[in-house]
Scaffold this motif. Structure first.
Motif, short mmCIF file in Angstrom:
data_model
loop_
_atom_site.label_atom_id
_atom_site.label_comp_id
_atom_site.label_asym_id
_atom_site.label_seq_id
_atom_site.Cartn_x
_atom_site.Cartn_y
_atom_site.Cartn_z
N TYR A 100 -53.70 30.98 22.53
CA TYR A 100 -54.53 30.39 23.57
C TYR A 100 -55.78 31.22 23.81
O TYR A 100 -55.71 32.43 24.00
CB TYR A 100 -53.75 30.27 24.89
N VAL A 101 -56.90 30.54 23.79
CA VAL A 101 -58.18 31.08 24.25
C VAL A 101 -58.77 30.03 25.19
O VAL A 101 -58.54 28.84 24.99
CB VAL A 101 -59.17 31.37 23.10
N PRO A 102 -59.49 30.44 26.22
CA PRO A 102 -60.03 29.47 27.18
C PRO A 102 -61.27 28.76 26.64
O PRO A 102 -62.36 28.87 27.19
CB PRO A 102 -60.34 30.32 28.42
N LYS A 103 -61.10 28.07 25.55
CA LYS A 103 -62.15 27.30 24.88
C LYS A 103 -61.53 25.96 24.51
O LYS A 103 -60.30 25.81 24.56
CB LYS A 103 -62.62 28.02 23.62
N PRO A 104 -62.33 24.98 24.11
CA PRO A 104 -61.76 23.67 23.78
C PRO A 104 -60.63 23.73 22.76
O PRO A 104 -59.61 23.05 22.93
CB PRO A 104 -62.97 22.88 23.24
#
Length: 136
Positions: free
Chosen positions: A8-12
Motif C-alpha cells: 500500500y502506498v497512498p496513491k491511486p
C-alpha cells in the motif's frame, strides 16, 4: 488461516490494490496484511513519518468501514518495496500478494527499475496485479 499481503502506498495504484485485497480478503475469509514500505534514513524525516502515519490510519479506517480486519505494518528498515513484500509473504505463508500498477514510460521503466517485476518474478506465491483507475 490463509493470508493476503498487499503493498500500500497512498496513491491511486496503492488504493486500487488495497480495495481489491480487501474484496479478496472478505471473499476468501483470509487475513489481510497491509504493508507500507519506506527506505528510512535521512529521507524519512519526522514530517514524512507523521504524514505516512496519518495515511495509514485513514486506510485502517476504510478497511474497518468495509468490515475487513487487517494487520497494518509500516516498515522502515532500509529494504526496498519488493524485498519487504516478499519477506512478509514468506513469513505469513501468504496465498498471494496484491500490488497496484501504474503506467510508466519506457524511459521511466529503464531509469527507475521495477519493483513490480521483482515481486512478480521472486514472490513465493501468486501475485495479483491491479491497475490504478484512470483519473481522467
Amino acid at each position: 488461516m490463509t493470508a493476503i499481503v498487499v503493498g500500500y502506498v497512498p496513491k491511486p495504484e496503492g488504493r486500487a490494490a488495497l480495495r481489491r485485497a480487501a474484496e479478496e480478503s472478505k471473499l476468501r475469509g483470509a487475513r489481510l496484511v497491509v504493508i507500507n514500505s519506506a527506505h528510512g534514513g535521512r529521507d524519512h524525516d519526522g514530517e514524512e513519518a507523521a504524514r505516512a502515519d496519518a495515511e495509514l490510519e485513514q486506510a485502517r479506517g476504510q478497511l474497518a468501514e468495509a468490515g475487513v480486519e487487517a494487520e497494518v505494518r509500516q516498515l522502515v528498515r532500509g529494504m526496498d518495496v519488493a524485498e519487504d513484500l516478499i519477506s512478509v509473504a514468506e513469513e505469513t505463508g501468504a496465498d498471494f500478494i496484491v500490488i497496484g500498477l501504474r503506467r510508466r514510460s519506457p524511459v521511466g521503466k529503464l531509469i527507475l527499475g521495477s519493483n513490480a517485476q521483482r515481486i512478480l518474478l521472486d514472490a513465493p506465491c501468486p501475485v495479483l496485479a491491479v491497475k490504478a483507475e484512470d483519473l481522467g
